[in-house]
Design a protein around this motif. Sequence first.
Motif, PDB file in Angstrom:
ATOM      1  N   GLU A   1       0.669  -1.116  -0.728  1.00  0.00           N
ATOM      2  CA  GLU A   1       0.169   0.112  -0.110  1.00  0.00           C
ATOM      3  C   GLU A   1       0.770   0.983  -0.101  1.00  0.00           C
ATOM      4  O   GLU A   1       0.572   2.288  -0.499  1.00  0.00           O
ATOM      5  N   LEU A   2       1.701   0.982   0.832  1.00  0.00           N
ATOM      6  CA  LEU A   2       2.756   2.478   0.385  1.00  0.00           C
ATOM      7  C   LEU A   2       3.658   2.252  -0.874  1.00  0.00           C
ATOM      8  O   LEU A   2       3.732   3.380  -0.839  1.00  0.00           O
ATOM      9  N   LEU A   3       3.772   1.187  -1.069  1.00  0.00           N
ATOM     10  CA  LEU A   3       5.042   1.599  -2.451  1.00  0.00           C
ATOM     11  C   LEU A   3       3.965   2.355  -3.683  1.00  0.00           C
ATOM     12  O   LEU A   3       3.746   2.834  -4.744  1.00  0.00           O
ATOM     13  N   ASP A   4       1.861   1.609  -3.377  1.00  0.00           N
ATOM     14  CA  ASP A   4       1.012   2.376  -3.788  1.00  0.00           C
ATOM     15  C   ASP A   4       0.514   3.728  -3.972  1.00  0.00           C
ATOM     16  O   ASP A   4       0.446   4.854  -4.934  1.00  0.00           O
ATOM     17  N   LEU A   5       1.294   3.713  -2.717  1.00  0.00           N
ATOM     18  CA  LEU A   5       1.195   5.903  -2.552  1.00  0.00           C
ATOM     19  C   LEU A   5       2.181   6.000  -2.933  1.00  0.00           C
ATOM     20  O   LEU A   5       2.006   7.177  -3.958  1.00  0.00           O
TER      21      LEU A   5
END
Length: 373
Positions: free
Chosen positions: A182-186
Amino acid sequence: MLKSMKWALFAAVAILPLTASAAELDAMSVKELLPLAQKEGKVTVFSLSSRIAKVEKAFEDAYPGIDLVGVDMSSVKQIARVVAEQTAGVNAVDVLYIADTPVVYEDLVKTNRVVPYIPPRVAGELADEHKAPLLTQRLSTKVLMYNEVANPNGAPIKNLWQLTTPEWKGRVLMVDPLQRGELLDLLVEFSLRPDEMAKAYEAQFGKPITVDSDLQGAGEQFVRDLFGNDLVLVPNSDVINKAIGDKTAKNPPVGFATYSDRRDNEKEGWALQVANDVEPSNGILFPAVLALVDKAPSPAAARLLIDFMMGDDSATGGPAFEPFNVAGDYAVRPSIKDNADSVPLKELKAWRIDPVKTAAARKRIADLVLTLQ
Protein backbone atom coordinates in the motif's frame (compact mmCIF):
# COMPACT_ATOMS: atom_id res chain seq x y z
CA MET A 1 -45.30 -39.97 16.66
CA LEU A 2 -41.60 -40.00 17.56
CA LYS A 3 -40.87 -42.27 14.60
CA SER A 4 -42.63 -39.89 12.19
CA MET A 5 -40.72 -36.89 13.58
CA LYS A 6 -37.41 -38.70 13.04
CA TRP A 7 -38.42 -39.53 9.48
CA ALA A 8 -39.36 -35.88 8.81
CA LEU A 9 -35.97 -34.72 10.11
CA PHE A 10 -34.17 -37.29 7.96
CA ALA A 11 -36.12 -36.22 4.90
CA ALA A 12 -35.32 -32.55 5.51
CA VAL A 13 -31.59 -33.28 5.72
CA ALA A 14 -31.73 -35.61 2.73
CA ILE A 15 -33.02 -32.94 0.39
CA LEU A 16 -29.98 -30.72 1.10
CA PRO A 17 -27.42 -31.16 -1.69
CA LEU A 18 -24.27 -32.95 -0.64
CA THR A 19 -22.38 -30.81 -3.10
CA ALA A 20 -23.31 -27.78 -5.13
CA SER A 21 -21.67 -26.09 -8.07
CA ALA A 22 -20.04 -22.71 -7.70
CA ALA A 23 -22.85 -21.10 -9.69
CA GLU A 24 -25.45 -22.70 -7.44
CA LEU A 25 -23.64 -21.55 -4.30
CA ASP A 26 -23.27 -18.03 -5.70
CA ALA A 27 -27.02 -17.75 -6.09
CA MET A 28 -27.93 -19.09 -2.66
CA SER A 29 -29.31 -16.96 0.16
CA VAL A 30 -27.79 -16.97 3.62
CA LYS A 31 -30.54 -19.31 4.77
CA GLU A 32 -29.70 -21.76 2.00
CA LEU A 33 -25.93 -21.56 2.57
CA LEU A 34 -26.11 -22.07 6.33
CA PRO A 35 -26.82 -25.83 6.54
CA LEU A 36 -24.12 -26.54 3.95
CA ALA A 37 -21.67 -24.35 5.84
CA GLN A 38 -22.50 -26.09 9.11
CA LYS A 39 -21.71 -29.42 7.47
CA GLU A 40 -18.32 -28.03 6.45
CA GLY A 41 -17.85 -26.87 10.02
CA LYS A 42 -14.90 -24.53 9.47
CA VAL A 43 -13.79 -21.56 7.37
CA THR A 44 -10.32 -20.00 7.18
CA VAL A 45 -9.61 -16.39 6.26
CA PHE A 46 -6.31 -14.58 5.80
CA SER A 47 -6.89 -11.00 6.96
CA LEU A 48 -4.99 -7.76 6.44
CA SER A 49 -6.38 -6.53 9.78
CA SER A 50 -6.05 -7.87 13.31
CA ARG A 51 -9.67 -6.79 13.73
CA ILE A 52 -10.59 -10.16 12.24
CA ALA A 53 -10.52 -11.46 15.84
CA LYS A 54 -13.65 -9.42 16.61
CA VAL A 55 -15.29 -10.67 13.42
CA GLU A 56 -14.44 -14.23 14.45
CA LYS A 57 -16.40 -13.97 17.69
CA ALA A 58 -19.37 -12.25 16.04
CA PHE A 59 -19.51 -14.81 13.21
CA GLU A 60 -19.37 -17.80 15.55
CA ASP A 61 -22.09 -16.26 17.72
CA ALA A 62 -24.27 -15.73 14.65
CA TYR A 63 -23.61 -19.14 13.13
CA PRO A 64 -23.01 -21.78 15.82
CA GLY A 65 -21.24 -24.89 14.61
CA ILE A 66 -18.91 -23.10 12.20
CA ASP A 67 -15.37 -22.44 13.41
CA LEU A 68 -13.90 -19.26 11.91
CA VAL A 69 -10.10 -19.37 11.81
CA GLY A 70 -8.83 -15.82 11.24
CA VAL A 71 -5.14 -15.39 10.43
CA ASP A 72 -3.75 -11.85 10.63
CA MET A 73 -1.39 -11.53 7.66
CA SER A 74 -0.15 -8.64 5.51
CA SER A 75 -1.35 -8.45 1.93
CA VAL A 76 2.16 -9.15 0.60
CA LYS A 77 2.42 -12.32 2.68
CA GLN A 78 -1.09 -13.42 1.73
CA ILE A 79 -0.25 -13.25 -1.96
CA ALA A 80 2.99 -15.17 -1.50
CA ARG A 81 1.30 -17.78 0.68
CA VAL A 82 -1.57 -18.45 -1.73
CA VAL A 83 0.75 -18.74 -4.73
CA ALA A 84 3.10 -21.08 -2.85
CA GLU A 85 0.32 -23.30 -1.49
CA GLN A 86 -1.56 -23.61 -4.76
CA THR A 87 1.66 -24.33 -6.65
CA ALA A 88 2.24 -27.16 -4.19
CA GLY A 89 -1.33 -28.42 -4.64
CA VAL A 90 -2.42 -27.30 -1.18
CA ASN A 91 -5.88 -25.77 -0.68
CA ALA A 92 -6.09 -24.69 2.94
CA VAL A 93 -7.59 -21.19 2.92
CA ASP A 94 -11.09 -20.14 1.91
CA VAL A 95 -11.21 -16.33 1.91
CA LEU A 96 -8.73 -13.50 1.53
CA TYR A 97 -9.38 -10.13 3.15
CA ILE A 98 -6.69 -8.20 1.38
CA ALA A 99 -5.50 -4.89 -0.03
CA ASP A 100 -2.52 -4.40 -2.39
CA THR A 101 -5.09 -4.76 -5.16
CA PRO A 102 -2.79 -3.96 -8.11
CA VAL A 103 -0.76 -7.08 -7.30
CA VAL A 104 -3.85 -9.09 -6.34
CA TYR A 105 -5.37 -8.41 -9.73
CA GLU A 106 -2.18 -9.28 -11.59
CA ASP A 107 -1.02 -12.30 -9.58
CA LEU A 108 -4.24 -13.79 -8.23
CA VAL A 109 -7.24 -12.67 -10.30
CA LYS A 110 -5.75 -13.03 -13.78
CA THR A 111 -4.37 -16.46 -12.85
CA ASN A 112 -7.72 -17.54 -11.35
CA ARG A 113 -6.15 -18.20 -7.95
CA VAL A 114 -9.01 -16.20 -6.47
CA VAL A 115 -12.47 -15.56 -7.86
CA PRO A 116 -15.11 -12.90 -7.15
CA TYR A 117 -18.18 -13.56 -5.07
CA ILE A 118 -20.89 -10.93 -4.71
CA PRO A 119 -23.46 -11.87 -2.04
CA PRO A 120 -26.97 -11.62 -3.52
CA ARG A 121 -28.13 -9.81 -0.35
CA VAL A 122 -25.99 -6.72 -1.07
CA ALA A 123 -25.40 -6.88 -4.82
CA GLY A 124 -28.16 -4.43 -5.72
CA GLU A 125 -26.88 -1.59 -3.54
CA LEU A 126 -23.21 -1.65 -4.52
CA ALA A 127 -21.69 0.53 -7.22
CA ASP A 128 -20.19 -1.42 -10.12
CA GLU A 129 -16.67 -0.30 -9.18
CA HIS A 130 -17.06 -2.11 -5.85
CA LYS A 131 -18.13 -5.40 -7.45
CA ALA A 132 -15.43 -5.98 -10.05
CA PRO A 133 -12.98 -7.49 -10.42
CA LEU A 134 -13.37 -8.30 -6.69
CA LEU A 135 -15.79 -7.30 -3.93
CA THR A 136 -14.75 -4.17 -2.03
CA GLN A 137 -15.68 -4.34 1.65
CA ARG A 138 -14.40 -0.87 2.60
CA LEU A 139 -12.01 1.87 1.55
CA SER A 140 -8.85 2.28 3.61
CA THR A 141 -6.06 4.85 3.56
CA LYS A 142 -2.40 5.68 3.55
CA VAL A 143 -2.38 9.38 4.36
CA LEU A 144 -0.29 11.99 6.10
CA MET A 145 -0.75 11.82 9.88
CA TYR A 146 0.44 14.21 12.59
CA ASN A 147 0.36 14.70 16.37
CA GLU A 148 -2.68 16.79 17.33
CA VAL A 149 -1.47 17.46 20.90
CA ALA A 150 1.81 18.95 19.72
CA ASN A 151 -0.03 20.83 16.99
CA PRO A 152 -3.27 22.10 18.56
CA ASN A 153 -3.89 24.57 15.75
CA GLY A 154 -3.93 21.92 13.07
CA ALA A 155 -1.54 20.01 10.85
CA PRO A 156 1.94 21.51 10.44
CA ILE A 157 1.94 20.52 6.75
CA LYS A 158 -0.16 22.35 4.18
CA ASN A 159 1.74 21.31 1.05
CA LEU A 160 3.41 17.95 0.41
CA TRP A 161 6.56 19.67 -0.83
CA GLN A 162 7.18 20.98 2.68
CA LEU A 163 8.27 17.44 3.48
CA THR A 164 11.32 17.94 1.22
CA THR A 165 12.54 21.09 3.04
CA PRO A 166 15.30 21.30 5.68
CA GLU A 167 12.72 21.82 8.46
CA TRP A 168 11.47 18.27 7.92
CA LYS A 169 14.79 16.57 7.21
CA GLY A 170 14.75 13.20 8.98
CA ARG A 171 11.30 13.89 10.44
CA VAL A 172 9.05 12.14 7.92
CA LEU A 173 8.23 8.46 8.51
CA MET A 174 6.90 5.65 6.36
CA VAL A 175 6.77 1.88 6.55
CA ASP A 176 9.20 0.46 3.98
CA PRO A 177 7.26 0.59 0.68
CA LEU A 178 9.08 -2.48 -0.62
CA GLN A 179 7.63 -4.44 2.31
CA ARG A 180 4.11 -3.00 2.34
CA GLY A 181 2.44 -2.74 -1.02
CA GLU A 182 0.00 0.00 0.00
CA LEU A 183 2.93 2.34 0.64
CA LEU A 184 4.41 1.55 -2.75
CA ASP A 185 1.00 2.32 -4.24
CA LEU A 186 1.16 5.69 -2.48
CA LEU A 187 4.47 6.51 -4.17
CA VAL A 188 3.11 5.28 -7.49
CA GLU A 189 0.15 7.62 -7.12
CA PHE A 190 2.50 10.59 -6.72
CA SER A 191 4.14 9.54 -10.00
CA LEU A 192 0.76 9.30 -11.74
CA ARG A 193 -0.15 12.89 -10.76
CA PRO A 194 2.68 14.91 -12.36
CA ASP A 195 0.61 17.99 -13.19
CA GLU A 196 -0.90 18.28 -9.72
CA MET A 197 2.48 17.72 -8.08
CA ALA A 198 4.08 20.35 -10.34
CA LYS A 199 1.38 22.88 -9.48
CA ALA A 200 1.86 22.22 -5.77
CA TYR A 201 5.62 22.66 -6.14
CA GLU A 202 5.17 26.09 -7.71
CA ALA A 203 2.71 27.07 -4.98
CA GLN A 204 5.23 26.09 -2.31
CA PHE A 205 8.44 27.48 -3.81
CA GLY A 206 7.20 30.22 -6.13
CA LYS A 207 8.84 28.85 -9.27
CA PRO A 208 8.27 26.04 -11.79
CA ILE A 209 9.76 22.68 -10.97
CA THR A 210 12.85 21.33 -12.74
CA VAL A 211 12.63 17.57 -13.11
CA ASP A 212 15.78 15.45 -13.25
CA SER A 213 16.38 14.15 -16.77
CA ASP A 214 16.06 10.48 -15.79
CA LEU A 215 12.67 10.97 -14.15
CA GLN A 216 9.16 11.15 -15.61
CA GLY A 217 7.45 14.14 -14.06
CA ALA A 218 7.08 16.05 -10.83
CA GLY A 219 5.66 13.12 -8.90
CA GLU A 220 8.78 11.04 -9.40
CA GLN A 221 10.85 14.09 -8.48
CA PHE A 222 8.90 14.35 -5.23
CA VAL A 223 9.66 10.72 -4.41
CA ARG A 224 13.38 11.28 -5.02
CA ASP A 225 13.44 14.52 -3.03
CA LEU A 226 11.51 12.93 -0.17
CA PHE A 227 14.03 10.11 0.14
CA GLY A 228 16.82 12.64 -0.28
CA ASN A 229 15.53 14.53 2.75
CA ASP A 230 16.30 11.49 4.94
CA LEU A 231 12.89 9.83 4.83
CA VAL A 232 12.81 7.42 7.78
CA LEU A 233 11.67 3.91 6.89
CA VAL A 234 10.29 1.85 9.76
CA PRO A 235 9.39 -1.86 9.90
CA ASN A 236 5.72 -1.68 10.83
CA SER A 237 2.75 0.53 11.65
CA ASP A 238 3.14 0.20 15.43
CA VAL A 239 6.51 1.94 15.25
CA ILE A 240 5.23 4.77 13.09
CA ASN A 241 2.09 5.31 15.17
CA LYS A 242 4.00 5.52 18.43
CA ALA A 243 6.60 7.88 16.97
CA ILE A 244 4.03 10.26 15.46
CA GLY A 245 1.37 9.99 18.14
CA ASP A 246 3.44 10.20 21.34
CA LYS A 247 1.62 12.76 23.49
CA THR A 248 4.82 13.67 25.37
CA ALA A 249 6.82 14.50 22.24
CA LYS A 250 7.82 18.15 21.89
CA ASN A 251 8.68 18.11 18.20
CA PRO A 252 7.17 14.91 16.79
CA PRO A 253 7.56 13.72 13.21
CA VAL A 254 4.82 13.32 10.67
CA GLY A 255 4.36 10.34 8.42
CA PHE A 256 2.28 8.40 5.96
CA ALA A 257 0.19 5.92 7.92
CA THR A 258 -3.30 4.47 8.23
CA TYR A 259 -5.98 6.97 9.22
CA SER A 260 -8.05 4.31 10.97
CA ASP A 261 -5.22 3.63 13.45
CA ARG A 262 -6.55 6.74 15.15
CA ARG A 263 -9.11 4.38 16.69
CA ASP A 264 -6.40 3.28 19.16
CA ASN A 265 -5.56 6.79 20.41
CA GLU A 266 -7.28 6.36 23.77
CA LYS A 267 -6.06 2.82 24.39
CA GLU A 268 -2.45 3.49 23.40
CA GLY A 269 -2.16 7.08 24.61
CA TRP A 270 -1.56 8.40 21.10
CA ALA A 271 -2.55 11.71 19.53
CA LEU A 272 -2.82 10.64 15.89
CA GLN A 273 -4.79 12.84 13.53
CA VAL A 274 -5.11 13.09 9.76
CA ALA A 275 -3.62 16.07 7.97
CA ASN A 276 -6.43 16.79 5.55
CA ASP A 277 -5.87 20.38 4.39
CA VAL A 278 -2.84 19.45 2.26
CA GLU A 279 -2.04 20.34 -1.33
CA PRO A 280 -2.40 18.61 -3.69
CA SER A 281 -3.46 15.58 -1.59
CA ASN A 282 -2.73 13.92 1.73
CA GLY A 283 -2.36 10.40 0.32
CA ILE A 284 -4.48 7.61 -1.10
CA LEU A 285 -7.72 5.72 -0.65
CA PHE A 286 -7.57 2.08 -1.67
CA PRO A 287 -9.99 -0.85 -1.58
CA ALA A 288 -9.87 -3.62 0.99
CA VAL A 289 -11.41 -6.55 -0.86
CA LEU A 290 -12.90 -9.94 -0.07
CA ALA A 291 -11.95 -12.75 -2.41
CA LEU A 292 -12.99 -16.38 -2.63
CA VAL A 293 -9.94 -18.61 -3.00
CA ASP A 294 -10.04 -21.12 -5.85
CA LYS A 295 -10.81 -24.66 -4.64
CA ALA A 296 -11.70 -23.34 -1.19
CA PRO A 297 -12.09 -26.33 1.15
CA SER A 298 -15.27 -24.84 2.64
CA PRO A 299 -17.00 -23.09 -0.29
CA ALA A 300 -20.38 -22.59 1.40
CA ALA A 301 -18.92 -21.29 4.65
CA ALA A 302 -16.59 -19.04 2.65
CA ARG A 303 -19.56 -17.39 0.94
CA LEU A 304 -21.39 -17.12 4.24
CA LEU A 305 -18.39 -15.34 5.78
CA ILE A 306 -18.06 -12.91 2.87
CA ASP A 307 -21.74 -12.06 3.15
CA PHE A 308 -21.36 -11.59 6.92
CA MET A 309 -18.36 -9.26 6.59
CA MET A 310 -20.36 -6.89 4.40
CA GLY A 311 -22.38 -5.99 7.51
CA ASP A 312 -26.06 -6.02 8.32
CA ASP A 313 -28.61 -3.39 7.30
CA SER A 314 -28.13 -1.13 10.33
CA ALA A 315 -26.37 2.24 10.19
CA THR A 316 -23.23 0.77 11.82
CA GLY A 317 -23.22 -2.47 9.88
CA GLY A 318 -23.77 -4.47 13.06
CA PRO A 319 -21.23 -6.68 14.83
CA ALA A 320 -19.81 -7.92 11.52
CA PHE A 321 -18.81 -4.45 10.31
CA GLU A 322 -18.51 -2.41 13.50
CA PRO A 323 -14.81 -3.31 13.96
CA PHE A 324 -14.21 -1.48 10.68
CA ASN A 325 -16.68 1.35 11.24
CA VAL A 326 -14.06 3.64 12.75
CA ALA A 327 -12.65 7.04 11.87
CA GLY A 328 -10.67 6.65 8.67
CA ASP A 329 -12.43 3.60 7.26
CA TYR A 330 -15.25 4.04 4.78
CA ALA A 331 -17.98 1.51 4.03
CA VAL A 332 -19.02 1.02 0.40
CA ARG A 333 -22.59 0.04 1.32
CA PRO A 334 -24.67 3.24 1.33
CA SER A 335 -26.77 1.96 4.22
CA ILE A 336 -23.74 2.00 6.55
CA LYS A 337 -22.91 5.48 7.79
CA ASP A 338 -19.37 6.79 8.28
CA ASN A 339 -18.02 7.00 11.80
CA ALA A 340 -18.91 10.38 13.31
CA ASP A 341 -15.23 11.13 14.02
CA SER A 342 -14.24 10.68 10.37
CA VAL A 343 -13.57 13.41 7.89
CA PRO A 344 -16.52 12.83 5.50
CA LEU A 345 -15.41 10.81 2.52
CA LYS A 346 -16.34 13.54 0.04
CA GLU A 347 -14.11 15.97 1.99
CA LEU A 348 -11.11 13.68 2.45
CA LYS A 349 -8.28 14.99 0.26
CA ALA A 350 -6.99 11.57 -0.67
CA TRP A 351 -6.62 10.28 -4.21
CA ARG A 352 -8.49 7.06 -4.98
CA ILE A 353 -6.15 4.67 -6.73
CA ASP A 354 -6.88 2.98 -10.03
CA PRO A 355 -5.45 -0.52 -9.51
CA VAL A 356 -4.92 -1.11 -13.24
CA LYS A 357 -2.91 2.08 -13.73
CA THR A 358 -1.07 1.49 -10.47
CA ALA A 359 -0.09 -2.03 -11.51
CA ALA A 360 1.33 -0.75 -14.79
CA ALA A 361 3.57 1.81 -13.05
CA ARG A 362 4.59 -0.25 -10.02
CA LYS A 363 7.81 -1.78 -11.33
CA ARG A 364 9.26 1.54 -12.41
CA ILE A 365 8.61 3.13 -9.01
CA ALA A 366 9.85 0.06 -7.14
CA ASP A 367 13.06 0.23 -9.15
CA LEU A 368 13.35 3.94 -8.35
CA VAL A 369 12.88 3.26 -4.63
CA LEU A 370 15.62 0.61 -4.74
CA THR A 371 18.06 3.23 -5.98
CA LEU A 372 17.04 5.65 -3.23
CA GLN A 373 17.19 3.41 -0.17
